[in-house]
Design an enzyme around this catalytic site. Structure first.
Site, PDB file in Angstrom:
ATOM      1  N   ASP A  67       0.812  -1.220   0.000  1.00 50.71           N
ATOM      2  CA  ASP A  67       0.000   0.000   0.000  1.00 50.71           C
ATOM      3  C   ASP A  67       0.849   1.275   0.000  1.00 50.71           C
ATOM      4  OD1 ASP A  67       0.913  -0.538   2.575  1.00 50.71           O
ATOM      5  OD2 ASP A  67      -1.056  -0.988   3.361  1.00 50.71           O
ATOM      6  N   ASN A 136      -7.608  -2.865  14.240  1.00 50.49           N
ATOM      7  CA  ASN A 136      -9.019  -3.095  13.878  1.00 50.49           C
ATOM      8  C   ASN A 136      -9.172  -4.308  12.952  1.00 50.49           C
ATOM      9  OD1 ASN A 136      -8.050  -2.192  11.447  1.00 50.49           O
ATOM     10  ND2 ASN A 136      -9.409  -0.421  11.273  1.00 50.49           N
ATOM     11  N   HIS A 138      -7.371  -4.888  10.158  1.00 56.26           N
ATOM     12  CA  HIS A 138      -7.089  -4.683   8.732  1.00 56.26           C
ATOM     13  C   HIS A 138      -5.803  -5.388   8.300  1.00 56.26           C
ATOM     14  CE1 HIS A 138      -4.838  -0.609   9.557  1.00 56.26           C
ATOM     15  NE2 HIS A 138      -3.939  -1.555   9.374  1.00 56.26           N
ATOM     16  N   GLU A 143      -9.774  -2.085   5.190  1.00 56.54           N
ATOM     17  CA  GLU A 143     -10.408  -1.748   6.458  1.00 56.54           C
ATOM     18  C   GLU A 143     -11.669  -2.597   6.670  1.00 56.54           C
ATOM     19  OE1 GLU A 143      -8.683  -0.089   8.415  1.00 56.54           O
ATOM     20  OE2 GLU A 143      -8.500   2.032   7.942  1.00 56.54           O
TER      21      GLU A 143
HETATM   22  C1  F6R Z   1       1.414  -1.505   6.185  1.00 56.59           C
HETATM   23  C2  F6R Z   1       0.125  -2.152   6.259  1.00 56.59           C
HETATM   24  C3  F6R Z   1      -0.681  -2.188   7.499  1.00 56.59           C
HETATM   25  C4  F6R Z   1       0.125  -2.477   8.768  1.00 56.59           C
HETATM   26  C5  F6R Z   1      -0.786  -2.437   9.992  1.00 56.59           C
HETATM   27  C6  F6R Z   1      -0.012  -2.669  11.270  1.00 56.59           C
HETATM   28  O1  F6R Z   1       1.969  -1.620   4.891  1.00 56.59           O
HETATM   29  O2  F6R Z   1      -0.294  -2.643   5.270  1.00 56.59           O
HETATM   30  O3  F6R Z   1      -1.684  -3.160   7.361  1.00 56.59           O
HETATM   31  O4  F6R Z   1       0.723  -3.729   8.649  1.00 56.59           O
HETATM   32  O5  F6R Z   1      -1.411  -1.198  10.062  1.00 56.59           O
HETATM   33  O6  F6R Z   1       0.866  -1.609  11.468  1.00 56.59           O
HETATM   34  P1  F6R Z   1       1.998  -1.677  12.591  1.00 56.59           P
HETATM   35  O7  F6R Z   1       2.900  -2.776  12.212  1.00 56.59           O
HETATM   36  O8  F6R Z   1       2.685  -0.329  12.502  1.00 56.59           O
HETATM   37  O9  F6R Z   1       1.297  -1.900  13.868  1.00 56.59           O
END
Ligand code: F6R
Length: 245
Positions: A67, A136, A138, A143
């Site tokens: 992303d 959450n 995701h 989301e």
């Molecule tokens: C990042 C991504 C997100 C993160 C998720 C957890 O490229 O796709 O899904 O993996 O938000 O983020 P952290 O690891 O910072 O808790």
């Protein structure tokens, strides 16, 4: 689904790096799906260390990232282009031309989404997809929703995701409210999926995603269906499901 339980973030990172390095050793021209955020940072640091010791060769590896934020240019510090360059690509012998991240500056974002899906196909699909887990539920920036979105798409980031990510910005108002993300089908079509989850703030998401019903309201729950999914999680992230594993 396999669960590898570790004591802490360091052990989790080492285990995940072991799986990724085995993948690269067995298939030097692997296509790796990569994530940003705090969760994979330790694994990237470990891979860099092993590369510097001469144990790993990234020269034939190709990568596709999950992303990118819409509204940030690739050179901006909080962009995922910069994150990947600073935390991995600039420190290993990967050919930068073999690293792909959605172009969130494209004038036509829906054309960019289609291009990205075609790109993944043209690479022959993803051999190993590395994921973090949103608090959450995701994955990528898929989301919680009423349906599982299939391909790469533009997403409006939820307030909870923007709050969780504001630590990388000057404040919540600076966190973009949209992103481009690979879709759920892009992710689950990967041959192998490895997720890293650490800390008590991921415990509810781990419980809901992997010990509850499969639902787009918890996007990561789809991984229960995957033929080769490994969750590498530490004690804190597994604290609400300890009795089941
Ligand atoms: C990042 C991504 C997100 C993160 C998720 C957890 O490229 O796709 O899904 O993996 O938000 O983020 P952290 O690891 O910072 O808790």
């Amino acid at each position: 689904m396999k669960i590898i339980r570790t004591k802490n973030y360091e052990q989790m990172s080492r285990k995940a790096a072991n799986i990724i390095s085995a993948q690269i050793i067995l298939k030097p021209n692997s296509v790796l799906g990569l994530a940003t955020g705090s969760s994979p940072l330790g694994a990237y640091a470990q891979l860099i260390e092993w590369y510097k010791k001469g144990d790993l060769d990234f020269s034939a590896v190709q990568t596709v990232n999950l992303d990118e934020y819409i509204g940030l240019t690739p050179d901006q510090e909080q962009s995922y282009h910069r994150f990947m360059y600073d935390n991995l690509f600039s420190q290993i012998n990967i050919d930068q031309r073999n690293t792909y991240i959605p172009n969130a500056c494209a004038a036509d974002l829906s054309a960019e989404c289609k291009r990205y899906d075609h790109l993944i196909k043209s690479l022959g699909g993803i051999d190993l997809q590395l994921l973090g887990l949103g608090a959450n539920g995701h994955i990528g920036f898929n989301e919680p929703d009423e349906i599982f979105k299939k391909g790469t798409h533009v997403v409006h980031l939820s307030l909870s995701t923007r709050e969780a990510n504001q630590r990388f910005f000057s404040g919540i108002e600076a966190v973009p409210d949209r992103a481009i993300t690979m879709g759920i089908f892009d992710i689950i079509q990967a041959d192998r999926v490895v997720m890293v989850a650490s800390g008590a703030n991921k415990a509810e998401a781990v419980r809901d995603a992997f010990f509850g019903p499969i639902t787009p309201k918890v996007p990561a729950s789809i991984l229960q269906f995957h033929k080769d999914f490994t969750l590498v999680a530490d004690d804190e992230a597994l604290s609400l499901v300890g009795e089941y594993i």
